[in-house]
Design a protein around this motif. Sequence first.
Motif, mmCIF file in Angstrom:
data_model
loop_
_atom_site.group_PDB
_atom_site.id
_atom_site.type_symbol
_atom_site.label_atom_id
_atom_site.label_comp_id
_atom_site.label_asym_id
_atom_site.label_seq_id
_atom_site.Cartn_x
_atom_site.Cartn_y
_atom_site.Cartn_z
ATOM 1 N N ILE A 62 0.841 -1.210 0.000
ATOM 2 C CA ILE A 62 0.000 0.000 0.000
ATOM 3 C C ILE A 62 0.870 1.253 0.000
ATOM 4 O O ILE A 62 0.611 2.193 -0.768
ATOM 5 N N LEU A 66 0.664 3.960 -3.008
ATOM 6 C CA LEU A 66 0.306 5.357 -2.763
ATOM 7 C C LEU A 66 1.450 6.296 -3.138
ATOM 8 O O LEU A 66 1.219 7.381 -3.677
ATOM 9 N N VAL A 71 -1.730 9.130 -4.792
ATOM 10 C CA VAL A 71 -3.100 9.120 -4.278
ATOM 11 C C VAL A 71 -3.034 9.283 -2.769
ATOM 12 O O VAL A 71 -2.207 8.668 -2.100
ATOM 13 N N PRO A 73 -4.768 8.809 0.979
ATOM 14 C CA PRO A 73 -5.717 7.863 1.569
ATOM 15 C C PRO A 73 -7.154 8.391 1.620
ATOM 16 O O PRO A 73 -8.098 7.624 1.428
ATOM 17 N N GLU A 75 -8.684 9.986 -0.513
ATOM 18 C CA GLU A 75 -9.278 9.928 -1.841
ATOM 19 C C GLU A 75 -9.818 8.529 -2.182
ATOM 20 O O GLU A 75 -10.450 8.350 -3.208
ATOM 21 N N ILE A 76 -9.574 7.571 -1.308
ATOM 22 C CA ILE A 76 -10.004 6.191 -1.550
ATOM 23 C C ILE A 76 -11.386 5.991 -0.966
ATOM 24 O O ILE A 76 -11.613 6.213 0.226
ATOM 25 N N LEU A 79 -12.439 -0.091 -0.396
ATOM 26 C CA LEU A 79 -11.273 -0.941 -0.176
ATOM 27 C C LEU A 79 -11.737 -2.391 -0.154
ATOM 28 O O LEU A 79 -12.620 -2.751 0.616
ATOM 29 N N LEU A 102 -8.368 5.785 6.464
ATOM 30 C CA LEU A 102 -9.250 5.857 5.282
ATOM 31 C C LEU A 102 -10.660 6.206 5.707
ATOM 32 O O LEU A 102 -11.093 5.911 6.775
#
Length: 102
Positions: A62, A66, A71, A73, A75-76, A79, A102
């Motif tokens: 991860i 990233l 990106v 976190p 923006e996620i 998952l 997140l």
Amino acid sequence: MVEAIKRVGVSSEENVKQMEKFIDSSGLGPETCLLQALLENPPKLRLVKARKEIETVFFGAIDELLGKTWVQPNEIGILVVNSSKFCPTPSLCDMIVNRDKL
């Protein structure tokens, strides 16, 4: 790898032979990484070690992803995490969500 599987002692000889065929045809070689717990003699298959292994693999992947994609976190939105054998509490998804906020 096959020797490590045999040391665990929970697979029948037939299963070990099938795993050996799979390993031979998969392209895995002598540089393939094994679970640290399997390398110990006798193997120490413990939840704490399994969780540490998952954290090392998942968090490393991860962080690298990233870093390469820039990106953030936050923006996620979704998952999805899967493991066929390891299902801890808190879940793998919860471990990642809590670590990366997140």
